[in-house]
Write a protein that holds these residues in place. Sequence first.
Motif, mmCIF file in Angstrom:
data_model
loop_
_atom_site.group_PDB
_atom_site.id
_atom_site.type_symbol
_atom_site.label_atom_id
_atom_site.label_comp_id
_atom_site.label_asym_id
_atom_site.label_seq_id
_atom_site.Cartn_x
_atom_site.Cartn_y
_atom_site.Cartn_z
ATOM 1 N N CYS A 184 -10.017 -27.097 41.185
ATOM 2 C CA CYS A 184 -9.975 -27.602 39.817
ATOM 3 C C CYS A 184 -11.339 -27.336 39.175
ATOM 4 C CB CYS A 184 -9.661 -29.087 39.769
ATOM 5 S SG CYS A 184 -9.806 -29.710 38.068
ATOM 6 N N CYS A 227 -12.852 -30.889 37.798
ATOM 7 C CA CYS A 227 -13.314 -31.822 38.827
ATOM 8 C C CYS A 227 -14.301 -31.132 39.775
ATOM 9 C CB CYS A 227 -12.143 -32.359 39.646
ATOM 10 S SG CYS A 227 -10.918 -33.242 38.672
ATOM 11 N N CYS A 270 -4.109 -29.624 38.115
ATOM 12 C CA CYS A 270 -4.774 -30.693 38.858
ATOM 13 C C CYS A 270 -4.044 -32.016 38.602
ATOM 14 C CB CYS A 270 -6.225 -30.799 38.410
ATOM 15 S SG CYS A 270 -7.102 -32.221 39.076
ATOM 16 N N ARG A 318 -5.166 -34.928 38.887
ATOM 17 C CA ARG A 318 -6.029 -35.935 38.272
ATOM 18 C C ARG A 318 -6.210 -35.686 36.779
ATOM 19 N NH1 ARG A 318 -9.983 -34.748 42.259
ATOM 20 N NH2 ARG A 318 -9.494 -35.893 44.142
ATOM 21 N N CYS A 319 -6.499 -34.425 36.423
ATOM 22 C CA CYS A 319 -6.922 -34.192 35.039
ATOM 23 C C CYS A 319 -6.080 -33.144 34.320
ATOM 24 C CB CYS A 319 -8.404 -33.811 35.010
ATOM 25 S SG CYS A 319 -8.725 -32.147 35.629
HETATM 26 ZN ZN LIG Z 1 -9.118 -31.865 37.861
#
Ligand SMILES: [Zn+2]
Length: 287
Positions: A83, A86, A260, A262-263
């Motif tokens: 990513c 991140c 990703c 998460r994001c």
């Molecule tokens: Zn990410």
Amino acid sequence: ELKKEGKTRFDLGRELFIKRVWQWKKKYGDIILEQLKKIGASCDWSRTRFTLDKEYVKAVETAFLHYYKKGWIYRGKRVVNWCPRCRTSLSDLEIEYKEEKGKLWYIKYKIKNQKSKTKNFITVATTRPETMLGDTAVAVNPNDKRYKNLVGRHPPTTQVILPLAKREIPIIADKLVDPKFGTGAVKITPAHDLTDYEISLRHNLPIIQVINEQAKTTKEAPLPYQGMRVLEARKKVVEDLKRADLIEKVEAYSHQVPHCYRCQTTIELIPSEQWFLKMGGLAKMAQ
Ligand SMILES: [Zn+2]
């Protein structure tokens, strides 16, 4: 949480980041444990450990040192899911695939020293033309009759000229190539594709990394394409190929693009320095 504040862990630095981790743990750690109890996990909760507890960290360090001294721990490059926001590698479980409407570009690679006047090119199809800057081979399926006259000799003798980079790369045959995709001939970019990476190990192909940890083109890309964001590089590569009359056709193409979890940033595949543990000795002990 940091993303909401428009920050990354690199803005904070190590000390502040660890402080934030503890704050987060205080806020959510107990909730997670309570959820585990609710779904029926029956554990000895008096021995609960968090990954940053002193004793826990010490245990990890001790085990690491133990393996290291035995010579079982080593570092090596491996193509990983990465990513760019991140700036971390992600396991296959930490990736979310989303269908995106993209394009399939059919690009002509000139065959070197080809006598025939009709078939001077081999055409490869790709959804990511910018990665061609890091190609180190063109591959076909060994059973694909269409390309029979171009492969089959060891070492491979037919070379193509990689457009834009103007490097010579071989045409190889590998069973992992799907003859039904595009023209049945595919570009091999070991640094930025897992299948291509696997193929490159079998055929001893060099690995040329043209995209870095920030999803920008590297110094290994030809000069006019260095230091660009991936999509900028794609645009320029396509323009330059068009100008050189090396694009056979473009098709609309829907495909699964990794993001990703998460994001939601688009994942890049890049070679990254990773720690490995040799399993041979451990497997013997387990027998
Ligand atoms: Zn990410």
